[in-house]
Design a protein around this motif. Sequence first.
Motif, short mmCIF file in Angstrom:
data_model
loop_
_atom_site.label_atom_id
_atom_site.label_comp_id
_atom_site.label_asym_id
_atom_site.label_seq_id
_atom_site.Cartn_x
_atom_site.Cartn_y
_atom_site.Cartn_z
N ARG A 34 111.36 61.25 -0.56
CA ARG A 34 109.93 60.96 -0.51
C ARG A 34 109.09 62.21 -0.76
O ARG A 34 108.09 62.18 -1.49
CB ARG A 34 109.58 60.35 0.85
N GLU A 244 108.00 47.33 4.00
CA GLU A 244 107.29 48.57 3.67
C GLU A 244 107.86 49.22 2.41
O GLU A 244 107.12 49.76 1.58
CB GLU A 244 107.37 49.54 4.85
N TYR A 248 105.66 49.95 -0.91
CA TYR A 248 105.51 51.26 -1.53
C TYR A 248 105.77 51.18 -3.04
O TYR A 248 105.01 51.71 -3.85
CB TYR A 248 106.48 52.27 -0.90
N ARG A 252 103.51 51.95 -6.41
CA ARG A 252 104.03 52.83 -7.46
C ARG A 252 103.97 52.13 -8.82
O ARG A 252 103.66 52.75 -9.84
CB ARG A 252 105.47 53.22 -7.11
#
Length: 275
Positions: A34, A244, A248, A252
């Motif tokens: 990350r 989650e 994400y 993106r």
Amino acid sequence: MWFTLSLIFAQANGTESVPFEPGEALQISQRAWREALEDRPQLVTLSASSNQGDSRSQMLEERLRLLEAKAFSNREWKVYWERQASTARAYADELSRAGVPDGAAKARGLRDWANLSNRKIENQDVYLEAVVTERDALENAIDATDQVEDSKRAQENKPLVSTHENPLHRHRRYLDELDRRLKGQNAKRMVAEADDAMVERQIQSTGILVKAQEIDSKLAAEELRIAKEQSKSSLANTIPWSVEYAGYWSERAKEIQQKFARLKEDLRGQLRQLK
């Protein structure tokens, strides 16, 4: 926001669930991936234009500074994708070992991302080749321009001819004047030759740049495919971590879609220059 690694697993009898506690290795690999993903370098484009009032020397120097900045940026992006390749693969390996629901599918997506990163690394070298091709010709043009400027300054700073000079001094001054004019003509010829070479190298550079942008557009399409696949609702879509994770990648995917559109527009602009 960090992924919440709080997963609920059904036990073997299917009647009771316990919280999943990720191991240290999984947490470390997740954090490394990350952080590498978010640590994006600044994007430098070659579309910046000089002020119309700038002199030739100023425009050439400004273009050279832009090319140097672009070369530095490409090296940073190469390092960025190298980190992406290594951290995504390490994270995928840990996901496969951790027994995360749908972990195999997520691991495949991350390995696809790592493979994509390797192709991005190769394409950065193509971009750099385009920059270096133009930069070398530009440096020659700047050198030639400097010689012309030096010749002009020499003409402006030459001493006044005195009426009291003897014939020998006047003859020497006459020869000096001829020498200065000859140097000035040679400098102008060098500028013309350097300009021709620069234009030729700029055409070559644009061709290489188009090649890199075509590859980048294809890679952006692959980025988008991976992001959309990873953002799909999974069989474990009630698990907070999976929700989650998908969210994400959905964000993106939106970013990649915008980048894809910009790449196509830049590519059309470069193709117009070649016509």
